[in-house]
Scaffold this motif. Structure first.
Motif, PDB file in Angstrom:
ATOM      1  N   GLY A  23       0.862  -1.189  -0.038  1.00 37.50           N
ATOM      2  CA  GLY A  23      -0.095   0.045  -0.005  1.00 37.50           C
ATOM      3  C   GLY A  23       0.926   1.333   0.160  1.00 37.50           C
ATOM      4  N   THR A  24       0.286   2.557   0.179  1.00 41.59           N
ATOM      5  CA  THR A  24       1.081   3.637  -0.002  1.00 41.59           C
ATOM      6  C   THR A  24       1.969   3.882   0.983  1.00 41.59           C
ATOM      7  OG1 THR A  24      -1.084   4.740  -0.729  1.00 41.59           O
ATOM      8  CG2 THR A  24       0.639   6.119   0.133  1.00 41.59           C
ATOM      9  N   THR A  59     -10.392  -0.752   4.604  1.00 44.59           N
ATOM     10  CA  THR A  59      -9.660   0.543   4.459  1.00 44.59           C
ATOM     11  C   THR A  59     -10.547   1.523   3.622  1.00 44.59           C
ATOM     12  OG1 THR A  59      -7.529  -0.497   4.683  1.00 44.59           O
ATOM     13  CG2 THR A  59      -7.531   1.930   4.213  1.00 44.59           C
ATOM     14  N   GLN A  76      -7.665   2.553   8.413  1.00 39.83           N
ATOM     15  CA  GLN A  76      -7.919   1.340   8.343  1.00 39.83           C
ATOM     16  C   GLN A  76      -9.031   0.976   9.597  1.00 39.83           C
ATOM     17  OE1 GLN A  76      -4.612  -1.467   8.676  1.00 39.83           O
ATOM     18  NE2 GLN A  76      -4.005  -1.110   6.666  1.00 39.83           N
ATOM     19  N   ASP A  97     -10.740   1.283  -0.102  1.00 43.52           N
ATOM     20  CA  ASP A  97      -9.610   1.672  -1.244  1.00 43.52           C
ATOM     21  C   ASP A  97      -9.191   0.491  -1.936  1.00 43.52           C
ATOM     22  OD1 ASP A  97      -9.664   3.944   0.414  1.00 43.52           O
ATOM     23  OD2 ASP A  97      -7.732   3.734   1.491  1.00 43.52           O
ATOM     24  N   GLU A  98      -9.489  -0.668  -1.615  1.00 45.15           N
ATOM     25  CA  GLU A  98      -9.145  -1.878  -2.670  1.00 45.15           C
ATOM     26  C   GLU A  98      -9.738  -1.902  -4.004  1.00 45.15           C
ATOM     27  OE1 GLU A  98      -9.761  -5.874  -1.225  1.00 45.15           O
ATOM     28  OE2 GLU A  98     -12.112  -5.693  -1.675  1.00 45.15           O
TER      29      GLU A  98
END
Length: 578
Positions: A81-82, A471, A476, A508-509
């Motif tokens: 992730g980021t 998320t 999260q 977010d996925e």
């Protein structure tokens, strides 16, 4: 005055470079490689260096160990992730700013005209190949190149010769592909052997310090085996998405042992396979480069040879990846600075081929970029309007800023001031939201789903519909239900249930897409209907009174088509009557 100019150049382009890197980090990374980073950081977090079996050299593995310790200290999950991409790229950020620093010094030293100097520095700071490979893709190939550049620079100056061997060793300890510099470095080393050997003790000390943590952990031989020996035959293909000689002649992912032109591998036919022919050609080219390096007496010639050697490395060797021409780009950047008239066309062409090859696999994309790009477009338009009505505004501002005696390290300080708050923000976002429940409250996920309908996948408790951690907009959540529109989840409620409070959003996925309307209902009526929630937007929260209801239905309705409608019901809390 020359030093003042170099500082001014660096203040402008160093800051622009770091902003470009941080901006591009929001682009979508290459998922497959991010899995490697996540797996290696997990290994280091759980087992330390003792049982690490990743195939990366020790210098960068030590940085991954630091990343792992930060995750452990903050008690946040290690997932691609980021945050993981951002933290793994810190060496690249400092490396790219350092490259601009060197370019600024050389521009002033070689007295390039002001207009040419800014063009060259813009090419280095905003180089599309470097941005595509590093902050966009999530790779760290620039990191070893910085040590390689330092080695080639130092070996050209008597006062810096003692550091050259150390930097060359560090380049190899950061990425074994830096062995491609051996003909250039070795040739100049031999020509200047009377002074260059004096740097060998410092090189030995540097190697010992890098190896020390792995020696203490008892895993040095395992690390060297995985990072150096096992990787030489890792990809038995003539080319692996690399637009090089073998892509042209035999196509992608063909076996490197198959001879050209359909010849039989029996007899001497095997010598015409990409595996053998590519290595023979590279040895011939390297021998010629070595001969040239023996007589190379200028910085210009050194980086010219390094550029072409790295290009040949990508072009003729088998098993190359799509991004391995990137090793030529930093050397081409330095060559362009020190010999602009001769090198500018070659540096641009090398960069263009590298950028095109990378973008065919992982281009500039990602839902997190929509808002920043639109903000940038708006800012440029406003700047254009200001410039139209006050054409002297920006030149005057630049002149005033140029008079301020900023120290040379200012861009590095600015980079640190950006990195640490961003890191803290990312860590806070990844700390799951904790809710303190009172004695008369419980999570809805404590109850079984009585039955459900869902058009894609199945509802997942405490996970998003495709299995990721729940998320929403970087935050999260530990508790909730991941579903997908259109869906209806039926729950049998206890008789004393009084109210339901929750948060809803698009996970977010989904990559920033999706639009869902969340509804709480019973078989007879609608109790609550929210506004349409969009991807990459703030979640909604609500509280609904459900007293006397035996069955509650959580609905996620698609707003039009249901593409990317990864709907999350988060921290759904049932409050009972006291």
């Amino acid at each position: 005055m020359k030093n003042d100019k170099s500082i001014q150049y660096f203040l402008i382009w160093g800051v622009i470079c770091l902003l470009a890197n941080l901006f591009c980090t929001n682009a979508a990374a290459f998922g497959g490689d991010q899995n490697y980073w996540a797996d290696w950081v997990k290994q280091l977090a759980n087992n330390g260096l003792e049982r690490f079996n990743g195939n990366y050299p020790p210098l960068y593995v030590f940085w991954l160990w630091i990343v792992a310790q930060v995750h452990n200290l903050a008690n946040i999950p290690i997932e691609k992730g980021t945050l993981l991409k951002f933290f793994c790229l810190w060496p690249v950020y400092f490396g790219h700013v350092g490259l601009v620093d060197l370019a600024s010094r050389l521009v002033a030293r070689f007295k390039l005209p002001k207009y040419s100097a800014h063009l060259v520095l813009a090419f280095v700071a905003l180089n599309p190949a470097l941005l595509l490979d590093g902050p966009i893709w999530g790779q760290v190939d620039l990191f070893p190149c910085i040590f390689g550049i330092a080695a080639l620079y130092c070996i050209n100056f008597r006062g810096l010769l003692k550091y050259a061997s150390m930097f060359f060793a560090l380049a190899l300890l950061a990425k074994f592909q830096m062995i491609l510099l051996l003909p250039i470095f070795g040739g100049i080393f031999l020509r200047r052997y009377k002074q260059s050997w004096r740097g060998l003790p410092l090189m030995v000390v540097a190697i010992a310090l890098v190896f020390l943590p792995f020696i203490v952990a008892g895993n040095l031989s395992g690390l060297l085996t995985h990072a150096y020996l096992n990787t030489t035959e890792q990809y038995p293909f003539s080319t692996y998405n690399a637009a090089n000689t073998w892509m042209f002649f035999v196509g992608n992912t063909s076996r490197d042992v198959n001879p050209l032109f359909g010849l039989s591998p029996d007899g001497i036919g095997f010598l015409l396979s990409p595996s053998w022919l590519g290595k023979i050609l590279f040895v011939i080219i390297s021998a010629y480069i070595l001969k040239c390096a023996l007589f190379a007496k200028t910085l210009r010639r050194t980086f010219e040879l390094a550029t072409w050697e790295a290009f040949a490395f990508f072009l003729v060797l088998p098993g190359m990846h799509e991004r391995y021409l990137i090793y030529a780009v930093p050397f081409a950047c330095v060559w362009m600075v020190v010999e602009t008239k001769k090198s500018w066309i070659w540096s641009i062409l090398v960069t263009a081929i590298c950028a095109m090859n990378i973008s065919m696999v992982n281009g500039f994309k990602g839902a997190d970029l929509w808002v920043p790009v639109s903000g940038l477009a708006l800012l440029i338009f406003i700047a254009g309007v200001v410039n139209n009505f006050a054409p002297r505004a920006f030149p005057t501002l630049i002149e005033k800023l140029a008079r301020i005696p900023f120290p040379r390290f200012t861009p590095y300080v600015v980079l640190a001031l950006f990195l640490f708050p961003m890191l803290i923000s990312e860590i806070v976002g990844l700390m799951p939201v904790n809710v303190e429940l009172s004695s008369n409250q419980f999570y809805l996920t404590d109850l079984p789903i009585d039955h459900y309908t869902q058009q894609y996948g199945r509802p997942r408790v405490n996970r998003a519909v495709d299995g990721a951690t729940l998320t929403v907009r970087g935050q999260q959540y530990k508790n909730g239900i991941g579903t997908h529109a259109n869906s209806e989840l039926f729950f049998k409620m206890p008789a004393d249930a009084d109210s339901l409070e929750f948060v809803v959003g698009i996970d977010d996925e989904a990559g920033g897409g999706g639009s869902v309307r969340f509804i709480v209902a019973t078989p007879e009526e609608t109790l609550w209907k929210g506004d349409v929630v969009f991807g990459n937007r703030k979640p909604q929260s609500a509280k609904v009174y459900i007293g006397g209801q035996q069955t509650i239905i959580l609905k996620a309705d698609a707003d039009g088509d249901n593409a990317y409608d990864h709907a999350d019901w988060l921290n759904v809390i049932v409050t009972k009557r006291k």
